[in-house]
Design a protein around this motif. Structure first.
Motif, PDB file in Angstrom:
ATOM      1  N   ALA A  44       0.916  -1.268   0.042  1.00 43.79           N
ATOM      2  CA  ALA A  44       0.001   0.099   0.158  1.00 43.79           C
ATOM      3  C   ALA A  44       0.845   1.179   0.189  1.00 43.79           C
ATOM      4  CB  ALA A  44      -0.867   0.004   1.134  1.00 43.79           C
ATOM      5  N   LEU A  45       1.883   1.399   0.967  1.00 47.36           N
ATOM      6  CA  LEU A  45       2.819   2.485   0.952  1.00 47.36           C
ATOM      7  C   LEU A  45       3.472   2.753  -0.135  1.00 47.36           C
ATOM      8  CD1 LEU A  45       4.519   2.520   4.508  1.00 47.36           C
ATOM      9  CD2 LEU A  45       3.119   4.225   3.185  1.00 47.36           C
ATOM     10  N   ALA A  46       3.928   1.611  -0.838  1.00 47.25           N
ATOM     11  CA  ALA A  46       5.119   1.517  -2.045  1.00 47.25           C
ATOM     12  C   ALA A  46       4.150   2.142  -3.173  1.00 47.25           C
ATOM     13  CB  ALA A  46       5.560   0.102  -2.242  1.00 47.25           C
ATOM     14  N   LEU A  47       2.716   1.591  -3.418  1.00 46.52           N
ATOM     15  CA  LEU A  47       1.842   2.034  -4.499  1.00 46.52           C
ATOM     16  C   LEU A  47       1.720   3.375  -4.222  1.00 46.52           C
ATOM     17  CD1 LEU A  47       0.233   1.156  -6.749  1.00 46.52           C
ATOM     18  CD2 LEU A  47      -1.572   0.732  -5.456  1.00 46.52           C
ATOM     19  N   GLY A  48       1.387   3.877  -2.822  1.00 42.96           N
ATOM     20  CA  GLY A  48       1.003   5.431  -2.777  1.00 42.96           C
ATOM     21  C   GLY A  48       2.097   6.172  -2.982  1.00 42.96           C
ATOM     22  N   VAL A  49       3.516   5.757  -2.541  1.00 39.67           N
ATOM     23  CA  VAL A  49       4.599   6.593  -2.922  1.00 39.67           C
ATOM     24  C   VAL A  49       5.002   6.807  -4.399  1.00 39.67           C
ATOM     25  CG1 VAL A  49       6.967   7.040  -2.431  1.00 39.67           C
ATOM     26  CG2 VAL A  49       5.621   6.423  -0.747  1.00 39.67           C
ATOM     27  N   SER A  50       4.721   5.516  -5.022  1.00 41.73           N
ATOM     28  CA  SER A  50       5.250   5.527  -6.496  1.00 41.73           C
ATOM     29  C   SER A  50       4.094   6.313  -7.180  1.00 41.73           C
ATOM     30  CB  SER A  50       5.502   3.999  -6.926  1.00 41.73           C
ATOM     31  OG  SER A  50       4.222   3.481  -6.913  1.00 41.73           O
ATOM     32  N   LEU A  51       2.840   6.365  -6.935  1.00 40.91           N
ATOM     33  CA  LEU A  51       2.079   7.151  -7.319  1.00 40.91           C
ATOM     34  C   LEU A  51       2.091   8.694  -7.274  1.00 40.91           C
ATOM     35  CD1 LEU A  51      -1.481   5.305  -6.865  1.00 40.91           C
ATOM     36  CD2 LEU A  51      -0.516   5.737  -9.112  1.00 40.91           C
ATOM     37  N   TRP A  52       2.655   8.923  -6.047  1.00 36.88           N
ATOM     38  CA  TRP A  52       2.814  10.362  -5.753  1.00 36.88           C
ATOM     39  C   TRP A  52       4.075  10.857  -6.412  1.00 36.88           C
ATOM     40  CZ3 TRP A  52       4.218  12.048   0.122  1.00 36.88           C
ATOM     41  CH2 TRP A  52       4.109  13.633   0.153  1.00 36.88           C
ATOM     42  N   LEU A  53       5.120   9.923  -6.739  1.00 41.56           N
ATOM     43  CA  LEU A  53       6.142  10.249  -7.515  1.00 41.56           C
ATOM     44  C   LEU A  53       5.974  10.599  -8.942  1.00 41.56           C
ATOM     45  CD1 LEU A  53       8.920   7.784  -6.244  1.00 41.56           C
ATOM     46  CD2 LEU A  53       8.738  10.286  -5.842  1.00 41.56           C
ATOM     47  N   THR A  54       4.594  10.039  -9.603  1.00 43.81           N
ATOM     48  CA  THR A  54       4.517  10.213 -11.076  1.00 43.81           C
ATOM     49  C   THR A  54       3.685  11.597 -10.963  1.00 43.81           C
ATOM     50  OG1 THR A  54       2.034   9.278 -10.751  1.00 43.81           O
ATOM     51  CG2 THR A  54       3.850   7.866 -11.498  1.00 43.81           C
ATOM     52  N   THR A  55       3.408  12.313  -9.800  1.00 46.17           N
ATOM     53  CA  THR A  55       2.797  13.624  -9.869  1.00 46.17           C
ATOM     54  C   THR A  55       3.731  14.645 -10.232  1.00 46.17           C
ATOM     55  OG1 THR A  55       2.837  13.989  -7.567  1.00 46.17           O
ATOM     56  CG2 THR A  55       0.751  13.122  -8.478  1.00 46.17           C
ATOM     57  N   LYS A  56       3.324  15.874 -10.633  1.00 44.24           N
ATOM     58  CA  LYS A  56       4.385  16.856 -10.798  1.00 44.24           C
ATOM     59  C   LYS A  56       5.437  17.025  -9.612  1.00 44.24           C
ATOM     60  CE  LYS A  56       2.818  19.360 -14.893  1.00 44.24           C
ATOM     61  NZ  LYS A  56       1.506  18.760 -15.276  1.00 44.24           N
ATOM     62  N   LEU A  57       6.549  17.041  -9.683  1.00 47.33           N
ATOM     63  CA  LEU A  57       7.250  16.989  -8.685  1.00 47.33           C
ATOM     64  C   LEU A  57       8.785  17.354  -9.128  1.00 47.33           C
ATOM     65  CD1 LEU A  57       7.062  13.792  -6.678  1.00 47.33           C
ATOM     66  CD2 LEU A  57       6.905  16.130  -5.648  1.00 47.33           C
ATOM     67  N   LYS A  58       9.554  18.214  -8.326  1.00 46.08           N
ATOM     68  CA  LYS A  58      10.926  18.110  -8.705  1.00 46.08           C
ATOM     69  C   LYS A  58      11.591  17.189  -8.162  1.00 46.08           C
ATOM     70  CE  LYS A  58      10.263  22.334 -10.684  1.00 46.08           C
ATOM     71  NZ  LYS A  58      10.810  22.762 -11.929  1.00 46.08           N
ATOM     72  N   PHE A  59      12.844  16.743  -8.795  1.00 48.50           N
ATOM     73  CA  PHE A  59      13.614  15.754  -8.339  1.00 48.50           C
ATOM     74  C   PHE A  59      13.131  14.514  -8.041  1.00 48.50           C
ATOM     75  CE2 PHE A  59      14.519  19.920  -5.711  1.00 48.50           C
ATOM     76  CZ  PHE A  59      15.341  20.501  -6.842  1.00 48.50           C
ATOM     77  N   SER A  60      12.023  13.765  -8.779  1.00 51.38           N
ATOM     78  CA  SER A  60      11.565  12.641  -8.375  1.00 51.38           C
ATOM     79  C   SER A  60      12.449  11.571  -8.366  1.00 51.38           C
ATOM     80  CB  SER A  60      10.441  12.473  -9.180  1.00 51.38           C
ATOM     81  OG  SER A  60      10.723  12.299 -10.484  1.00 51.38           O
ATOM     82  N   GLY A  61      13.564  11.767  -9.188  1.00 46.98           N
ATOM     83  CA  GLY A  61      14.542  10.265  -9.017  1.00 46.98           C
ATOM     84  C   GLY A  61      15.056  10.517  -7.823  1.00 46.98           C
ATOM     85  N   PHE A  62      15.327  11.630  -7.234  1.00 51.67           N
ATOM     86  CA  PHE A  62      15.912  11.729  -5.882  1.00 51.67           C
ATOM     87  C   PHE A  62      15.388  11.066  -4.809  1.00 51.67           C
ATOM     88  CE2 PHE A  62      16.925  14.147  -2.138  1.00 51.67           C
ATOM     89  CZ  PHE A  62      18.295  13.892  -1.758  1.00 51.67           C
TER      90      PHE A  62
END
Lengths: 294, 322
Positions: free
Chosen positions: B115-133
């Motif tokens: 659940a957490l991994a899915l949440g965070v990885s979805l969050w990382l697909t939103t508009k974000l700076k430095f998502s790779g970091f």
């Protein structure tokens, strides 16, 4: 919207600006939010580092602070000398580098056979390899220990390195990559009279540096972090790897948390360096699967 | 097989099946040799790996079964006792406790982790700076030595550790998280999730990255709500990655050892004792290698069963055609 853009570009432009700015603000707000989460997430490491610098009697306090009454860098040298920590790190690197090398050699040779050569039972044998991918290694530790004992290898580097270099994963991974390389290159080389080994070495491998480095990094980390097997097969402090050495800390003169955290910091630093330098390989390796789940 | 697009290479049955019946690429050999195949050459290439594979995987696996039929001390000679170890095991209350603890751990840990991994990885697909970091940050504790991680948490969760003094400043009296049987397993699970879910963030991110942008755009234009997009487009499309992470996380969870060993030593009582910890203790602390091997085989069977069930269940929800 699209017809607007075509007919009246200027008006659209002015209309877009606040929207764009709003998106930018949103992006930064979003970034700030994840930064806070990331900070909380990494907090245990931050706390480890600050605890490592505290005097022992200030480690537990009802009003915790990051910095104690003095900054004791000396804790690091104390941790280094209380147990032979330099030795643990050397052992860790020695075992992990040799283990990774052996794993790669085994994987490359086997994968070459499974992807480029024809022989009886090849596919059935490969299926057997694949089946062992889900085998919990803990199932094997008792017989492995007895084997090591019979061979007189208990408490040796060999016992740390050799038994875990033959897991099917490396072979599986390298085979997948071999299959992506078109045969034309090798055919040309083979027709020119190059030996198979020569073809493997100077035609195939140069194209596979990326997956090779992925395999190297993950084998290294696997060896470096391994705990259960060293705990079983190593008795002497001189041969302990980093996790085993860290756990020995509890035994020495009770638990001195500031020194223990100094030691934990020293143990964590090589991993952090690996992540910083090799994140691309790491991410690739995890995304390919198979390394997950430990 | 396109390696880069299949994070579930191991998990998908498709990945295994073609390996078995589809001939791997072949190098044409001169006509005379054709019948013989590459037997001898193959032997040379395969010998080192295969010898090790047999010696360090196949033999120990069978050996484990044989040893479980003996009373086998660490030093001294073994005696054959038939199935007595298994009989003893099924009458051993601690066996049921560790089995239950491990099952609870595995299911709660896997569910929260995913659940957490899915949440965070979805969050990382939103508009974000430095998502790779950020992705790398969440992955850090998965790379640092588990023993170090667990020691840090033991410090923070101890009776007068950081968590309780922070709670104290809000006037809340914290529990002794690691030595209270109501909380100890929860503490072990929390620490384990913190440590490992970053792995799955990366696998799921790779899955999410494989979804064609046009599909998401099209659904957005059609006015699909974010929830429906997740439910009917994103989740089905990453179901192979989800299945893969679920299976691997579950297999890993049944092997949990370091966290309870370092955080709680299996205690208080047996409340955080797990299968592998009990196996280790029986074999290498209580000097009962035969009994430990019986435990190992039960673990093997349980893990295989659960993995088989997951593979059987995948037909219902995993979607491999793209």
């Amino acid at each position: 919207m699209t017809s607007d853009t075509v007919t009246r570009p200027r008006r659209v432009k002015t209309r877009m600006r606040p929207a764009q700015r709003r998106t930018a603000v949103k992006t930064w707000a979003n970034t700030a939010a994840i930064a806070v989460v990331a900070l909380v997430f990494t907090f245990p490491f931050i706390w480890m580092f600050f605890t490592a610098l505290k005097p022992e009697d200030e480690v537990f306090s009802s009003s915790p602070t990051f910095v104690g009454s003095e900054v004791r860098w000396q804790n690091f040298s104390d941790a280094w000398t209380l147990v032979p920590f330099g030795r643990f790190i050397f052992n860790g690197f020695f075992v992990s580098i040799l283990g990774a090398l052996l794993s790669i050699i085994v994987a490359v040779l086997s994968a070459y056979a499974f992807s480029r050569l024809r022989f009886k039972f090849r596919d059935r044998l490969f299926l057997l390899y694949v089946l062992t991918l889900v085998l919990p290694q803990e199932v094997l530790v008792v017989p492995l220990f007895i084997m090591m004992n019979k061979l007189g290898l208990v408490d040796t580097y060999a016992a740390l390195i050799v038994p875990f270099a033959f897991t099917a994963f490396g072979t599986f991974l390298m085979r997948q990559f071999f299959l992506t390389i078109p045969l034309e290159y090798e055919e040309a080389a083979l027709i020119d009279g190059a030996s198979r080994f020569r073809t493997l070495w100077s035609v195939l491998l140069p194209q596979l540096t990326a997956p090779l480095s992925v395999l190297a990094v993950f084998s290294f980390i696997g060896y470096y972090n391994s705990y259960l097997w060293p705990l079983i097969v190593i008795n002497s402090q001189d041969l302990a790897t980093v996790p085993l050495g860290l756990s020995m800390f509890t035994g020495e003169r009770g638990t001195q948390w500031s020194l223990m955290m100094a030691a934990a910091t020293l143990a964590v630093i090589p991993s952090l360096i690996i992540v910083a330098l090799l994140q691309r390989q790491l991410i690739k390796g995890v995304a390919l699967g198979g390394f997950g789940g430990r | 097989m396109a390696i880069s697009t299949s994070p579930g290479v191991i998990a998908s049955s498709e990945a295994v099946a073609p390996a078995a019946d589809q001939p791997a690429v072949r190098i044409p050999t001169p006509a005379g040799k054709k019948k013989k195949g590459d037997g001898l050459t193959a032997l040379a290439y395969l010998a080192p790996g295969f010898t090790g594979f047999v010696f360090f995987i196949v033999v120990p696996l069978i050996g484990s079964l044989v040893i479980s039929l003996f009373e086998w001390p660490l030093f001294g000679s073994p005696t054959f006792i038939g199935f007595a170890n298994y009989e003893k095991l099924f009458g051993d209350p601690t066996f049921y406790t560790v089995l239950l603890n491990t099952v609870i751990f595995a299911f709660v840990y896997t569910a929260v982790n995913l659940a957490l991994a899915l949440g965070v990885s979805l969050w990382l697909t939103t508009k974000l700076k430095f998502s790779g970091f950020w992705r790398v940050i969440f992955f850090l504790p998965a790379i640092t030595p588990m023993v170090a991680n667990a020691l840090i948490w033991r410090l923070m969760l101890s009776q007068d550790g950081l968590l309780n003094s922070l709670l104290g400043t809000f006037g809340i009296e914290g529990a002794s998280w690691l030595s209270d049987s109501r909380f100890a397993l929860l503490a072990v699970i929390t620490m384990s999730v913190w440590q490992s879910f970053g792995y799955n963030v990366i696998v799921l991110s790779a899955g999410l990255g494989g979804i064609p942008k046009e599909i998401l755009e099209a659904s957005r234009v059609d006015g699909t709500s974010a929830w429906n997009r997740l439910r009917f487009i994103i989740l089905p499309m990453i179901s192979p990655s989800l299945f893969f992470t679920m299976t691997m996380t579950m297999i890993g969870a049944f092997q949990v050892f370091v966290q309870p060993q370092i955080l709680t030593q299996g205690g208080p009582g047996e409340s955080t004792n797990t299968f592998v910890l009990y196996l280790y203790r029986n074999g290498f602390v209580f000097d009962k290698l035969g009994y430990a091997s019986a435990l190992a085989w039960i673990l093997f069977i349980v893990v295989m069963l659960i993995t088989a069930l997951q593979f059987a269940g995948q037909k219902k929800w995993v979607n491999y055609d793209k």
